[in-house]
Design an enzyme around this catalytic site. Sequence first.
Site, mmCIF file in Angstrom:
data_model
loop_
_atom_site.group_PDB
_atom_site.id
_atom_site.type_symbol
_atom_site.label_atom_id
_atom_site.label_comp_id
_atom_site.label_asym_id
_atom_site.label_seq_id
_atom_site.Cartn_x
_atom_site.Cartn_y
_atom_site.Cartn_z
ATOM 1 N N ASN A 109 0.825 -1.308 -0.060
ATOM 2 C CA ASN A 109 -0.013 0.039 0.074
ATOM 3 C C ASN A 109 0.812 1.340 -0.248
ATOM 4 O O ASN A 109 0.532 2.081 -0.747
ATOM 5 C CB ASN A 109 -1.053 -0.103 1.121
ATOM 6 C CG ASN A 109 -2.100 -1.218 1.072
ATOM 7 O OD1 ASN A 109 -1.863 -1.984 0.048
ATOM 8 N ND2 ASN A 109 -2.655 -1.427 2.201
ATOM 9 N N HIS A 155 -18.383 35.828 -29.711
ATOM 10 C CA HIS A 155 -19.694 35.133 -30.422
ATOM 11 C C HIS A 155 -19.341 34.609 -31.862
ATOM 12 O O HIS A 155 -20.314 34.450 -32.784
ATOM 13 C CB HIS A 155 -20.937 35.907 -30.313
ATOM 14 C CG HIS A 155 -21.323 36.634 -29.289
ATOM 15 N ND1 HIS A 155 -22.238 36.021 -28.269
ATOM 16 C CD2 HIS A 155 -20.834 37.745 -28.638
ATOM 17 C CE1 HIS A 155 -22.292 36.844 -27.037
ATOM 18 N NE2 HIS A 155 -21.508 38.012 -27.455
ATOM 19 N N SER A 276 -9.122 12.664 -48.774
ATOM 20 C CA SER A 276 -10.261 11.827 -48.645
ATOM 21 C C SER A 276 -10.333 10.735 -49.444
ATOM 22 O O SER A 276 -9.491 10.842 -50.735
ATOM 23 C CB SER A 276 -11.364 12.837 -48.959
ATOM 24 O OG SER A 276 -12.604 11.856 -49.457
ATOM 25 N N LYS A 282 -9.934 17.006 -51.321
ATOM 26 C CA LYS A 282 -9.903 17.488 -49.898
ATOM 27 C C LYS A 282 -8.528 17.411 -49.386
ATOM 28 O O LYS A 282 -7.720 16.810 -49.596
ATOM 29 C CB LYS A 282 -10.786 16.374 -49.089
ATOM 30 C CG LYS A 282 -12.242 16.484 -49.446
ATOM 31 C CD LYS A 282 -13.060 17.353 -48.541
ATOM 32 C CE LYS A 282 -13.170 16.867 -47.334
ATOM 33 N NZ LYS A 282 -14.021 17.887 -46.562
ATOM 34 N N GLU A 289 -8.201 17.922 -35.498
ATOM 35 C CA GLU A 289 -9.504 17.319 -35.123
ATOM 36 C C GLU A 289 -9.270 16.065 -33.949
ATOM 37 O O GLU A 289 -9.821 16.053 -33.112
ATOM 38 C CB GLU A 289 -10.368 16.851 -36.257
ATOM 39 C CG GLU A 289 -10.732 17.806 -37.327
ATOM 40 C CD GLU A 289 -11.224 17.153 -38.595
ATOM 41 O OE1 GLU A 289 -12.344 16.452 -38.588
ATOM 42 O OE2 GLU A 289 -10.490 17.207 -39.332
ATOM 43 N N TYR A 316 -6.345 1.803 2.131
ATOM 44 C CA TYR A 316 -6.549 1.370 0.623
ATOM 45 C C TYR A 316 -7.509 0.278 0.446
ATOM 46 O O TYR A 316 -8.218 -0.329 1.030
ATOM 47 C CB TYR A 316 -5.064 0.538 0.656
ATOM 48 C CG TYR A 316 -4.917 -0.148 -1.013
ATOM 49 C CD1 TYR A 316 -4.525 0.749 -2.057
ATOM 50 C CD2 TYR A 316 -5.264 -1.227 -0.958
ATOM 51 C CE1 TYR A 316 -4.293 0.059 -3.164
ATOM 52 C CE2 TYR A 316 -5.428 -1.998 -2.725
ATOM 53 C CZ TYR A 316 -4.861 -1.234 -3.360
ATOM 54 O OH TYR A 316 -4.607 -1.849 -4.856
HETATM 55 N N1 ARG Z 1 -1.497 -3.540 -7.499
HETATM 56 C C1 ARG Z 1 -1.800 -2.982 -6.489
HETATM 57 C C2 ARG Z 1 -2.223 -1.443 -6.882
HETATM 58 O O1 ARG Z 1 -1.790 -0.927 -7.930
HETATM 59 C C3 ARG Z 1 -1.002 -2.580 -5.536
HETATM 60 C C4 ARG Z 1 -1.270 -2.431 -3.859
HETATM 61 C C5 ARG Z 1 -2.012 -3.849 -3.604
HETATM 62 N N2 ARG Z 1 -2.436 -3.560 -2.312
HETATM 63 C C6 ARG Z 1 -3.319 -4.702 -1.657
HETATM 64 N N3 ARG Z 1 -3.065 -4.586 -0.377
HETATM 65 N N4 ARG Z 1 -3.830 -5.519 -2.220
HETATM 66 O O2 ARG Z 1 -3.206 -0.597 -6.352
#
Ligand code: ARG
Length: 464
Positions: A109, A155, A276, A282, A289, A316
Site C-alpha cells: 500500500n 460570439h 479523402s 480534400k 481534429e 487502501y
Molecule cells: N497492484 C496494487 C495497486 O496497484 C498494489 C497495492 C496492492 N495492495 C493490496 N493490499 N492489495 O493498487
Amino acid sequence: MKLWAGRFEKATNKAVEDFHSSIRFDQRLYRQDIMGSIAHATMLGKIGILTPEDQQAIVEGLKGILADIEAGKVTFDVGAEDIHMNVEQLLTQRIGPAGGRLHTGRSRNDQVALDGRMFVKDAIQDVGAHLHSLQSALARMAREHTETIMPGYTHLQKAQPITLAFHLMAYFEMFQRDRERLQDALVRTNRMPLGSGALAGTTYPLDREMVAQALGFDEITRNALDGVSDRDFVVEFTGCCSLIMMHLSRFCEEMILWSSHEFQFVTMDDGFSTGSSIMPQKKNPDVAELIRGKTGRVYGDLAGLLAMMKSLPLAYNKDMQEDKEALFDAYDTTVGCLEIFTAMLTTCTFNKDVMRRGASGGFTNATDAADYLVKKGLPFRQAHEVIGHMVLYCVKHGCALEDLSLPQLQEFSPVIGEDFYEAIDLMRCVNDRALPGGPAQSAVLAHLAQAEALLATGIGTAEK
Ligand code: ARG
C-alpha cells in the site's frame, strides 16, 4: 506460489487471477518500484534491520533486475499480480531467501503510493518541458506577426481588429498557467509515503527522511492513513492534463475553422493534413481534429478517477488499482498531443492578406469610430448610436465605414472631420490599444520581452 499464500487453502480461481492482476499495465512502474526498494533496503541496512551482507545482496540483486528489465530479458508473471510482487519474486529467485527480507516494514500500500508519486513527479517535469517548447514556438511566431492584422471575435462575430501575435500570445498565457499549475501540483506530489505501512505505520524505526532524501523528495507524508489512501496527486495531475487539453482543443478548433475555405486564414502543411478516399479535392485538418477528440478522452480519465475515488473508505481499497491506466493514458495523450500540435503549428502558413481583409469587412473599427466621436465631445452612448446608424446604412449599401465620403459622414454627425479616416484605420485601431496587455505592437513587444525572459529563467517550469 503467491507471496501471500500462507493463510489460503485453495489456489486463486484462474479468472480471478487474470482479473485482478495489474502487471499488464503497472510494469511501467518498474523503475520507480526498484529505485524505491533500493532506497528502502539501504535504509534498513543503515538502521541495522538488514545485515550489511543481506542489504548488499538485495541492492545488487535489484540493480541486476533493473538492468535485465531494461535489456528486455524479463518476462513478467501474471500470477505474481503486480509490479511490486514481480520484482520481489525475481529478487528471491536471484539472491535466495534474503530477498524475502526486503519487504520488512513496508506494505504494497505504501509502496504503490510511492511508485505513483515518483511517476507523477517525472510526468510533471516531462509535460512541463513540452509546454515550454510550445510556448517558445508561440513566442517565436508572435515576433513575426506583431503587424499581422486579423479580426478578433466575440460570439464568432467580428468584433475588433487585433494582430496574430496578440492572438498567439493569448495561448502563450494559457500554457504558462498550465505550467505554473503543474509546478504547484508538484509541491504536493513531492512527499514521500514509505513508512505508512499498510495504513498504520510500522513498529520498525524506519528512517523516513533518509528514504525521502535518497529518492529526491522534499518532505515525508504526515499521516500514515492518508499516506496510503491519497490519490489526490493523480487526480490533480490528470486535472492539469485536462486543462492543457482544453487549451489545445480550443486552439485546434480555431485552426480547423481558419483552414476552412470560408476563412482561409491558415494553410496547413501537407505533412499535417490528410486526404479523402473519395473526394479528390480534400485536405483535412485531421491532426487538429484528433487532438480535439482526444481532449474528451483525457476528461474521461479525470472523471473516471474522481468517480473511482469518491466513496472509498480509508485506507487502501483495490479500486485504487484502477488509477494507473487513467493516469498513464492522460499523460501519454497529453504529451503526444503537445508534441504533434507544436509541429503542426510551426509548419503552417498564415495567410496575412486574407486575415487583414477579414479584419476590414464587418466593421471591426466601429468601436474606434464611436471613440472618435467621444474625443470630439459626444457622450459615448450617443456616439454609439450615431455609429450604429452609420453601420446600418453601410450594411444596406454594401460598403464599409471608410468607403463613405466626408459629406456622407457628416450627415450622421457634423463633428466628423477628415481625420476620421485615419482614426478608423485598422493598424491605428490596434496600435491605439497600447495599455499593458493590449494588442498594440508596443504592448505585444513588451509582453514578448517578459515572456521570453520567463522562458529563459525557467520560472514556472517543472525543474524537479
Ligand atoms: N497492484 C496494487 C495497486 O496497484 C498494489 C497495492 C496492492 N495492495 C493490496 N493490499 N492489495 O493498487
